[in-house]
Design a protein around this motif. Sequence first.
Motif, short mmCIF file in Angstrom:
data_model
loop_
_atom_site.label_atom_id
_atom_site.label_comp_id
_atom_site.label_asym_id
_atom_site.label_seq_id
_atom_site.Cartn_x
_atom_site.Cartn_y
_atom_site.Cartn_z
N ARG A 70 33.05 29.52 27.95
CA ARG A 70 32.04 28.49 28.20
C ARG A 70 31.95 27.49 27.05
N LEU A 71 32.05 27.99 25.83
CA LEU A 71 31.99 27.11 24.67
C LEU A 71 33.12 26.09 24.72
N HIS A 72 34.34 26.55 25.03
CA HIS A 72 35.47 25.63 25.10
C HIS A 72 35.38 24.70 26.29
N HIS A 73 34.82 25.18 27.38
CA HIS A 73 34.73 24.37 28.59
C HIS A 73 33.63 23.31 28.49
N TYR A 74 32.47 23.72 28.01
CA TYR A 74 31.31 22.82 28.02
C TYR A 74 31.05 22.14 26.69
N GLY A 75 31.69 22.57 25.62
CA GLY A 75 31.54 21.88 24.34
C GLY A 75 30.84 22.70 23.29
N GLU A 76 31.07 22.30 22.05
CA GLU A 76 30.56 23.02 20.90
C GLU A 76 29.04 23.07 20.84
#
Length: 98
Positions: A70-76
């Motif tokens: 999710r972090l990589h998909h939606y952003g830091e």
Amino acid sequence: MLKTDTRQANWRRANPSKYEAHLAVQRAVKAGELDKETCEVCGLGSVDAHHDQYDEPLRVRWLCRRHHTRLHHYGEDMFPIRSTAYNHGSVPTALISN
């Protein structure tokens, strides 16, 4: 040099410094120099190391696969760095540059 033509091998060739950071974490965990922690979001024990900055290879955030993806998909900014959660002192002092 990697001779295969897989997606993973191609990523490693295109991102040598990132790959070296991943290897540094694997070596440090295996040597007992870096302790895996639970997911900083949900507390699950099965985790991946996430690098916010690859120039500090042993400074990682521990996230379960779900939250790492999710972090990589939606952003830091989805899971902001919390100063109390970052590292938990798991990197030996000798490995942190001042």
